[in-house]
Design a protein around this motif. Sequence first.
Motif, PDB file in Angstrom:
ATOM      1  N   VAL A  24       0.843  -1.202   0.000  1.00  0.00           N
ATOM      2  CA  VAL A  24       0.000   0.000   0.000  1.00  0.00           C
ATOM      3  C   VAL A  24       0.877   1.251   0.000  1.00  0.00           C
ATOM      4  CG1 VAL A  24      -1.621   1.350   1.397  1.00  0.00           C
ATOM      5  CG2 VAL A  24      -2.044  -1.074   0.997  1.00  0.00           C
ATOM      6  N   ALA A  25       1.944   1.245   0.789  1.00  0.00           N
ATOM      7  CA  ALA A  25       2.840   2.406   0.836  1.00  0.00           C
ATOM      8  C   ALA A  25       3.477   2.659  -0.528  1.00  0.00           C
ATOM      9  CB  ALA A  25       3.916   2.195   1.901  1.00  0.00           C
ATOM     10  N   VAL A  26       3.932   1.592  -1.190  1.00  0.00           N
ATOM     11  CA  VAL A  26       4.547   1.732  -2.516  1.00  0.00           C
ATOM     12  C   VAL A  26       3.522   2.255  -3.526  1.00  0.00           C
ATOM     13  CG1 VAL A  26       5.512   0.438  -4.470  1.00  0.00           C
ATOM     14  CG2 VAL A  26       6.359   0.025  -2.149  1.00  0.00           C
ATOM     15  N   LEU A  27       2.321   1.684  -3.504  1.00  0.00           N
ATOM     16  CA  LEU A  27       1.284   2.123  -4.445  1.00  0.00           C
ATOM     17  C   LEU A  27       0.867   3.567  -4.189  1.00  0.00           C
ATOM     18  CD1 LEU A  27      -0.943  -1.067  -4.657  1.00  0.00           C
ATOM     19  CD2 LEU A  27       0.405  -0.054  -6.504  1.00  0.00           C
ATOM     20  N   LYS A  28       0.708   3.931  -2.931  1.00  0.00           N
ATOM     21  CA  LYS A  28       0.322   5.317  -2.624  1.00  0.00           C
ATOM     22  C   LYS A  28       1.396   6.289  -3.090  1.00  0.00           C
ATOM     23  CE  LYS A  28      -2.981   4.901   1.133  1.00  0.00           C
ATOM     24  NZ  LYS A  28      -3.271   5.223   2.551  1.00  0.00           N
ATOM     25  N   GLU A  29       2.661   5.928  -2.867  1.00  0.00           N
ATOM     26  CA  GLU A  29       3.754   6.798  -3.320  1.00  0.00           C
ATOM     27  C   GLU A  29       3.722   6.943  -4.844  1.00  0.00           C
ATOM     28  OE1 GLU A  29       8.599   6.728  -3.525  1.00  0.00           O
ATOM     29  OE2 GLU A  29       7.634   5.839  -1.763  1.00  0.00           O
ATOM     30  N   PHE A  30       3.509   5.818  -5.539  1.00  0.00           N
ATOM     31  CA  PHE A  30       3.438   5.862  -6.998  1.00  0.00           C
ATOM     32  C   PHE A  30       2.267   6.725  -7.467  1.00  0.00           C
ATOM     33  CE2 PHE A  30       1.373   4.187 -10.817  1.00  0.00           C
ATOM     34  CZ  PHE A  30       2.342   4.496 -11.753  1.00  0.00           C
ATOM     35  N   TYR A  31       1.082   6.468  -6.909  1.00  0.00           N
ATOM     36  CA  TYR A  31      -0.102   7.217  -7.336  1.00  0.00           C
ATOM     37  C   TYR A  31      -0.002   8.697  -6.970  1.00  0.00           C
ATOM     38  CZ  TYR A  31      -2.525   2.940  -8.694  1.00  0.00           C
ATOM     39  OH  TYR A  31      -2.894   1.770  -9.305  1.00  0.00           O
ATOM     40  N   GLN A  32       0.619   9.015  -5.845  1.00  0.00           N
ATOM     41  CA  GLN A  32       0.795  10.426  -5.485  1.00  0.00           C
ATOM     42  C   GLN A  32       1.763  11.102  -6.441  1.00  0.00           C
ATOM     43  OE1 GLN A  32       1.827  10.047  -1.363  1.00  0.00           O
ATOM     44  NE2 GLN A  32      -0.279  10.328  -0.683  1.00  0.00           N
ATOM     45  N   SER A  33       2.838  10.405  -6.803  1.00  0.00           N
ATOM     46  CA  SER A  33       3.804  11.004  -7.729  1.00  0.00           C
ATOM     47  C   SER A  33       3.215  11.169  -9.121  1.00  0.00           C
ATOM     48  CB  SER A  33       5.092  10.171  -7.788  1.00  0.00           C
ATOM     49  OG  SER A  33       4.857   8.940  -8.437  1.00  0.00           O
ATOM     50  N   SER A  34       2.235  10.333  -9.462  1.00  0.00           N
ATOM     51  CA  SER A  34       1.594  10.442 -10.778  1.00  0.00           C
ATOM     52  C   SER A  34       0.414  11.410 -10.754  1.00  0.00           C
ATOM     53  CB  SER A  34       1.113   9.070 -11.251  1.00  0.00           C
ATOM     54  OG  SER A  34       0.001   8.654 -10.476  1.00  0.00           O
ATOM     55  N   GLY A  35       0.066  11.882  -9.563  1.00  0.00           N
ATOM     56  CA  GLY A  35      -1.061  12.804  -9.449  1.00  0.00           C
ATOM     57  C   GLY A  35      -2.398  12.107  -9.308  1.00  0.00           C
ATOM     58  N   GLN A  36      -2.411  10.785  -9.247  1.00  0.00           N
ATOM     59  CA  GLN A  36      -3.670  10.041  -9.167  1.00  0.00           C
ATOM     60  C   GLN A  36      -4.307  10.162  -7.780  1.00  0.00           C
ATOM     61  OE1 GLN A  36      -5.020   8.793 -11.781  1.00  0.00           O
ATOM     62  NE2 GLN A  36      -6.753   7.769 -10.862  1.00  0.00           N
ATOM     63  N   ILE A  37      -3.510  10.119  -6.723  1.00  0.00           N
ATOM     64  CA  ILE A  37      -4.024  10.309  -5.365  1.00  0.00           C
ATOM     65  C   ILE A  37      -3.613  11.697  -4.917  1.00  0.00           C
ATOM     66  CG2 ILE A  37      -3.818   9.628  -2.941  1.00  0.00           C
ATOM     67  CD1 ILE A  37      -3.436   6.800  -3.772  1.00  0.00           C
ATOM     68  N   LYS A  38      -4.569  12.452  -4.435  1.00  0.00           N
ATOM     69  CA  LYS A  38      -4.299  13.797  -3.958  1.00  0.00           C
ATOM     70  C   LYS A  38      -4.409  13.831  -2.444  1.00  0.00           C
ATOM     71  CE  LYS A  38      -4.068  15.744  -8.008  1.00  0.00           C
ATOM     72  NZ  LYS A  38      -2.874  16.372  -8.493  1.00  0.00           N
ATOM     73  N   GLU A  39      -3.545  14.599  -1.840  1.00  0.00           N
ATOM     74  CA  GLU A  39      -3.668  14.856  -0.408  1.00  0.00           C
ATOM     75  C   GLU A  39      -4.821  15.840  -0.233  1.00  0.00           C
ATOM     76  OE1 GLU A  39      -2.066  13.305   1.918  1.00  0.00           O
ATOM     77  OE2 GLU A  39      -0.711  12.257   0.575  1.00  0.00           O
ATOM     78  N   SER A  40      -5.319  15.945   0.976  1.00  0.00           N
ATOM     79  CA  SER A  40      -6.470  16.812   1.217  1.00  0.00           C
ATOM     80  C   SER A  40      -6.180  18.271   0.894  1.00  0.00           C
ATOM     81  CB  SER A  40      -6.933  16.681   2.670  1.00  0.00           C
ATOM     82  OG  SER A  40      -5.870  17.021   3.537  1.00  0.00           O
ATOM     83  N   PHE A  41      -4.907  18.666   0.947  1.00  0.00           N
ATOM     84  CA  PHE A  41      -4.551  20.059   0.684  1.00  0.00           C
ATOM     85  C   PHE A  41      -4.284  20.328  -0.803  1.00  0.00           C
ATOM     86  CE2 PHE A  41      -0.765  17.718   1.938  1.00  0.00           C
ATOM     87  CZ  PHE A  41       0.091  17.961   0.879  1.00  0.00           C
ATOM     88  N   GLU A  42      -4.274  19.286  -1.629  1.00  0.00           N
ATOM     89  CA  GLU A  42      -4.008  19.459  -3.057  1.00  0.00           C
ATOM     90  C   GLU A  42      -5.306  19.667  -3.829  1.00  0.00           C
ATOM     91  OE1 GLU A  42      -0.282  17.019  -4.433  1.00  0.00           O
ATOM     92  OE2 GLU A  42      -1.651  15.725  -3.326  1.00  0.00           O
ATOM     93  N   LEU A  43      -5.194  20.297  -4.963  1.00  0.00           N
ATOM     94  CA  LEU A  43      -6.350  20.525  -5.826  1.00  0.00           C
ATOM     95  C   LEU A  43      -6.416  19.457  -6.897  1.00  0.00           C
ATOM     96  CD1 LEU A  43      -5.950  24.367  -6.333  1.00  0.00           C
ATOM     97  CD2 LEU A  43      -7.501  23.205  -4.757  1.00  0.00           C
TER      98      LEU A  43
END
Length: 141
Positions: free
Chosen positions: A32-51
């Motif tokens: 999950v950590a690896v996938l979240k890092e990948f998706y965040q770097s690709s812009g697929q998962i956004k943090e609550s503060f991101e648009l």
Amino acid sequence: EEATEIRNLGKQENKVALKEAREAQVALANAVAVLKEFYQSSGQIKESFELLQRRVNAREHAPIDLPETPSTWDSGYTGVADPSKQPEGIVAVLEQVSADFSRMASETEAQESSDQAAYAQDMKDCDIEKARRTKESEMKD
């Protein structure tokens, strides 16, 4: 003796099940950590503060869509599904599997405790019965 063998076998099975469940939880957390890092770097998962990324074209405010036959070499990963969205997102699926392993470990620990208590009570009852029979035998002689 038979009760002790059964108890020892049950204890071993529970020990193996707990070890496997804990190892699975660690492996799933890493995945999950690896996938979240990948998706965040690709812009697929956004943090609550991101648009949310939107198209530059002012007429069209929809999220970025994949074309029918996307090119794999001239653009970054855009994804086809929200990886955190229930129930089909891979991150959500892995988190649910991890929760299932956690529940299984808790249930196994509770079962082990219950089995051990029942075994201890059985041994106590057997000792009492053995003492009663021994005393009865001595009184007959």
